[in-house]
Design an enzyme around this catalytic site. Structure first.
Site, PDB file in Angstrom:
ATOM      1  N   GLY A 168      39.689  65.366  58.708  1.00  0.00           N
ATOM      2  CA  GLY A 168      40.617  65.785  57.659  1.00  0.00           C
ATOM      3  C   GLY A 168      42.045  65.664  58.157  1.00  0.00           C
ATOM      4  O   GLY A 168      42.290  65.390  59.335  1.00  0.00           O
ATOM      5  N   SER A 217      45.885  66.636  59.332  1.00  0.00           N
ATOM      6  CA  SER A 217      46.438  67.638  60.230  1.00  0.00           C
ATOM      7  C   SER A 217      46.704  68.909  59.426  1.00  0.00           C
ATOM      8  O   SER A 217      47.206  68.844  58.304  1.00  0.00           O
ATOM      9  CB  SER A 217      47.752  67.109  60.833  1.00  0.00           C
ATOM     10  OG  SER A 217      48.321  68.041  61.709  1.00  0.00           O
ATOM     11  N   SER A 244      44.491  70.823  58.093  1.00  0.00           N
ATOM     12  CA  SER A 244      43.482  71.073  57.055  1.00  0.00           C
ATOM     13  C   SER A 244      42.554  72.222  57.442  1.00  0.00           C
ATOM     14  O   SER A 244      41.894  72.800  56.586  1.00  0.00           O
ATOM     15  CB  SER A 244      42.662  69.809  56.774  1.00  0.00           C
ATOM     16  OG  SER A 244      41.968  69.385  57.930  1.00  0.00           O
ATOM     17  N   GLY A 245      42.499  72.537  58.746  1.00  0.00           N
ATOM     18  CA  GLY A 245      41.664  73.638  59.207  1.00  0.00           C
ATOM     19  C   GLY A 245      40.546  73.239  60.154  1.00  0.00           C
ATOM     20  O   GLY A 245      39.679  74.051  60.477  1.00  0.00           O
ATOM     21  N   LYS A 246      40.559  72.005  60.627  1.00  0.00           N
ATOM     22  CA  LYS A 246      39.481  71.498  61.488  1.00  0.00           C
ATOM     23  C   LYS A 246      39.291  72.328  62.753  1.00  0.00           C
ATOM     24  O   LYS A 246      38.170  72.746  63.056  1.00  0.00           O
ATOM     25  CB  LYS A 246      39.732  70.038  61.879  1.00  0.00           C
ATOM     26  CG  LYS A 246      39.781  69.076  60.730  1.00  0.00           C
ATOM     27  CD  LYS A 246      40.110  67.665  61.173  1.00  0.00           C
ATOM     28  CE  LYS A 246      41.399  67.530  61.943  1.00  0.00           C
ATOM     29  NZ  LYS A 246      42.612  67.915  61.180  1.00  0.00           N
ATOM     30  N   SER A 247      40.339  72.575  63.491  1.00  0.00           N
ATOM     31  CA  SER A 247      40.226  73.312  64.754  1.00  0.00           C
ATOM     32  C   SER A 247      39.799  74.753  64.520  1.00  0.00           C
ATOM     33  O   SER A 247      38.956  75.283  65.258  1.00  0.00           O
ATOM     34  CB  SER A 247      41.546  73.281  65.519  1.00  0.00           C
ATOM     35  OG  SER A 247      41.848  71.952  65.906  1.00  0.00           O
ATOM     36  N   SER A 255      40.630  61.556  62.757  1.00  0.00           N
ATOM     37  CA  SER A 255      39.829  60.330  62.559  1.00  0.00           C
ATOM     38  C   SER A 255      40.067  59.743  61.171  1.00  0.00           C
ATOM     39  O   SER A 255      39.197  59.785  60.305  1.00  0.00           O
ATOM     40  CB  SER A 255      38.342  60.583  62.831  1.00  0.00           C
ATOM     41  OG  SER A 255      37.827  61.683  62.158  1.00  0.00           O
TER      42      SER A 255
END
Length: 193
Positions: A24, A26, A28-31, A98
């Site tokens: 997703g 930067s 977006s909440g991935k980490s 990605s």
């Protein structure tokens, strides 16, 4: 130890190995999702590890820039490491932008038997409003080139295994949805007495 426990991705930890690939924009909440999922899985006895794009860019991939070719190499390396973790029987949670579908398709090949693409969907406006590192502001000011969503494209997954709408729900709700998915797809079988 039986022969099955020596196979790549075997359930030596009470579950099979897998790659949970969070993609997703930067911010977006991935980490945050990756860390929340890791905490929840560890509490349930899963062996897991988070590979975070920011951390990897400071070490393993420190020599790479943000051209399409460097982004591809970044994803190739991350996928190779994630596949090794999964082969060892861990649930490897990957949090990387990605941005290109082709690179994600190649990442899937590194551990095709247990690769789960999760689209962390948040619109550009939401991500810019969050902007914890000030990167969108810098990109808008021309201080960062090749910034995904501003001066470089992001190709959203067409058929992810799971889509999380992080713009409209709390982190806790998104983690709960993600955890439910993982527990269903990678069950931890009961051990016989």
């Amino acid at each position: 130890m039986n022969d099955e426990s020596m196979l790549p991705g075997s359930p030596r930890f009470g579950h099979k190995g897998a790659v949970i690939w969070l993609t997703g924009l930067s911010a977006s909440g991935k980490s945050s999702l990756a860390n929340g999922l890791e905490h929840a899985l560890l509490a349930r006895g899963y062996a897991c590890y988070v590979l975070d794009g920011d951390t990897l860019r400071k070490g393993l991939n420190a020599n790479l820039g943000f051209s399409p070719e460097d982004r591809g190499e970044n994803i190739r390396r991350v996928a190779a490491v994630a596949g090794l973790f999964a082969d060892a029987g861990l649930v490897c949670i990957v949090a990387v932008i990605s941005p290109y579908r082709a690179d994600r398709a190649l990442a899937r090949q590194a551990y095709a038997r247990g690769f789960h693409e999760v689209y962390v969907a948040a619109d550009l406006q939401t991500c810019e409003a969050r902007d914890p590192k000030g990167l969108y502001r810098k990109a808008r000011a021309g201080e960062l080139s090749q910034f995904t969503g501003i001066s470089a494209p992001y190709e959203a997954p067409l058929q992810p295994q799971l889509r999380l709408e992080t713009a409209g729900e709390s982190l806790e709700a998104s983690v709960a949805t993600l955890l439910g998915y993982v527990l269903e797809k990678i069950p931890r079988p009961l051990k016989a007495d």
